[in-house]
Scaffold this motif. Structure first.
Motif, PDB file in Angstrom:
ATOM      1  N   GLN A  17      16.561  66.176 -13.878  1.00  0.00           N
ATOM      2  CA  GLN A  17      16.164  64.564 -13.409  1.00  0.00           C
ATOM      3  C   GLN A  17      15.628  63.888 -14.194  1.00  0.00           C
ATOM      4  O   GLN A  17      16.365  62.723 -14.271  1.00  0.00           O
ATOM      5  CB  GLN A  17      15.120  64.908 -11.889  1.00  0.00           C
ATOM      6  CG  GLN A  17      14.444  65.511 -12.244  1.00  0.00           C
ATOM      7  CD  GLN A  17      13.359  65.164 -10.779  1.00  0.00           C
ATOM      8  OE1 GLN A  17      13.601  64.785  -9.863  1.00  0.00           O
ATOM      9  NE2 GLN A  17      11.801  66.074 -11.343  1.00  0.00           N
TER      10      GLN A  17
ATOM     11  N   SER B 236      20.659  60.582 -14.654  1.00  0.00           N
ATOM     12  CA  SER B 236      20.504  59.483 -13.296  1.00  0.00           C
ATOM     13  C   SER B 236      21.564  59.725 -12.696  1.00  0.00           C
ATOM     14  O   SER B 236      23.327  59.850 -13.459  1.00  0.00           O
ATOM     15  CB  SER B 236      20.796  57.946 -14.183  1.00  0.00           C
ATOM     16  OG  SER B 236      21.041  57.493 -11.974  1.00  0.00           O
TER      17      SER B 236
ATOM     18  N   THR C 183      18.579  59.380 -19.884  1.00  0.00           N
ATOM     19  CA  THR C 183      18.162  59.024 -20.213  1.00  0.00           C
ATOM     20  C   THR C 183      17.452  58.214 -20.931  1.00  0.00           C
ATOM     21  O   THR C 183      16.836  57.039 -20.933  1.00  0.00           O
ATOM     22  CB  THR C 183      16.728  59.156 -19.096  1.00  0.00           C
ATOM     23  OG1 THR C 183      16.296  59.801 -19.620  1.00  0.00           O
ATOM     24  CG2 THR C 183      17.433  59.205 -17.424  1.00  0.00           C
TER      25      THR C 183
END
Length: 369
Positions: free
Chosen positions: A153, A157, A320
């Motif tokens: 996580q 995303s 990310t």
């Protein structure tokens, strides 16, 4: 360096991935020695794809909004995704340890370890347990969708919609490699600078025999800290130029993702190299770059000293881009000594006064004085 993986538009098929390296590619497009799904069928295969969709290799679909869509497979009434498809999408690298039935995954070193037919995994050096087992069917390893949040996580995303996992691209332009240009990096705020008070700045002892500098080196097998040994270094006085000189003696040693101890393998990945060099001077660093980033004192990019550890993220369209993925040793003059397969394959010195390094820099840590 980390050459962006381009998904070629080919028919739905299983792709067997070969042994890979991390920190980038090894003079070829990244391959993976992970178990791979056999006979994966993309939803809608055999019919004309809608105009907003394009089908990519290995059963991955790219949506018109640039999302990557991975098909979900039901195994024992549980939702799973193929490990190699997730690895490919996130531009990770992997190594399959057949004897241990374990899959190593990460950017420059093995941040994740998944045990086949087990609920056990390692994430950033810590053991975690997931609700459903990782399943190996034939030559394929599958991850339960419910475990993705526990494991990835912070890496991406995503959302789950019906029988597909949608992975959203990260915002902003992606730098392909260390020679990529980006005018936005040419600002004073992103420039690196040496600390004028570095006590070793003017001592250019590179190439000297560390023994001649009064440094007693330990045996190779003694300096290696195991992954289970959560040793946190203390700031201590050592001859930094001797440490750098020792590290430079390994220039050209080949790179291998997820490699074991250098005395047994004769190879390094990015974090085993820093761990090994510092271990020569009785400074025990943790095994992984992400663990190493948690120790020592934080240092500004404007006041770097020789011997500082430098940490970077590895660019990726679906990442990310804020997680540590690479580590090297600052050696002064905007240069870094590190283990990587690019632009050379192995331990090398890179000029960090480039857009790639300026934009991907996360932090520097001082673990010795």
């Amino acid at each position: 360096m980390w050459k962006r993986l381009k998904l070629a538009a080919i028919g739905s098929m299983a792709v067997v991935l070969a042994t890979t390296t991390a920190c980038g590619k090894d003079n070829a497009a990244p391959n993976h020695s992970a178990p791979t799904p056999n006979g994966v069928t993309q939803s809608g295969a055999g019919t004309a794809m809608p105009h907003s969709l394009s089908q990519a290799g290995n059963g991955i679909t790219k949506l018109g909004n640039d999302d990557a869509v991975l098909p979900i497979k039901m195994i024992n009434n549980v939702k799973y995704v193929a490990a190699n498809q997730l690895i490919q999408t996130l531009k990770f690298h992997s190594e399959w340890e057949a004897g241990a039935q374990k899959l190593l995954i990460g950017d420059n070193d093995a941040s994740f370890e998944l045990s086949a037919n087990s609920k056990k995994a390692m994430k950033d050096g810590a053991e975690i347990h997931v609700g459903e087992p990782f399943v190996k069917e034939g030559d394929a390893l599958y991850l339960p969708v419910s475990a993705i949040a526990d494991l990835f996580q912070d890496e991406m995303s995503y959302d789950v919609s019906g029988n597909q996992l949608n992975i959203h691209p990260s915002p902003g332009a992606q730098l392909e490699n260390e020679d990529s240009s980006d005018p936005s990096a040419d600002i004073p705020e992103l420039a690196f600078a040496d600390d004028p008070n570095d006590p070793f700045k003017d001592n250019t002892a590179h190439g000297a025999n560390p023994a001649s500098l009064g440094i007693q080196l330990k045996d190779d097998l003694q300096v290696w800290a195991s992954s289970e040994e959560k040793a946190i270094p203390v700031l201590k006085n050592i001859n930094i130029n001797a440490l750098i000189s020792k590290g430079e003696q390994y220039e050209g040693v080949k790179y291998k993702f997820g490699t074991g101890p250098y005395p047994q393998t004769g190879k390094f990945d990015c974090s085993t190299f820093t761990q090994y060099v510092y271990g020569k001077y009785s400074v025990k660093l943790p095994r992984l770059a992400r663990e190493q980033a948690a120790v020592g004192n934080l240092v500004s990019r404007k006041s770097l000293r020789k011997g500082d550890l430098m940490f970077f993220y590895v660019p990726g369209r679906f990442k990310t881009n804020k997680k540590v993925g690479h580590v090297g040793i600052y050696i002064g003059g905007k240069r870094m000594l590190h283990a990587s397969p690019e632009p050379k394959n192995g331990v090398q010195i890179s000029n960090i006064d480039k857009a790639y390094w300026k934009k991907t820099f996360l932090r520097a840590k001082r673990v010795v004085t």
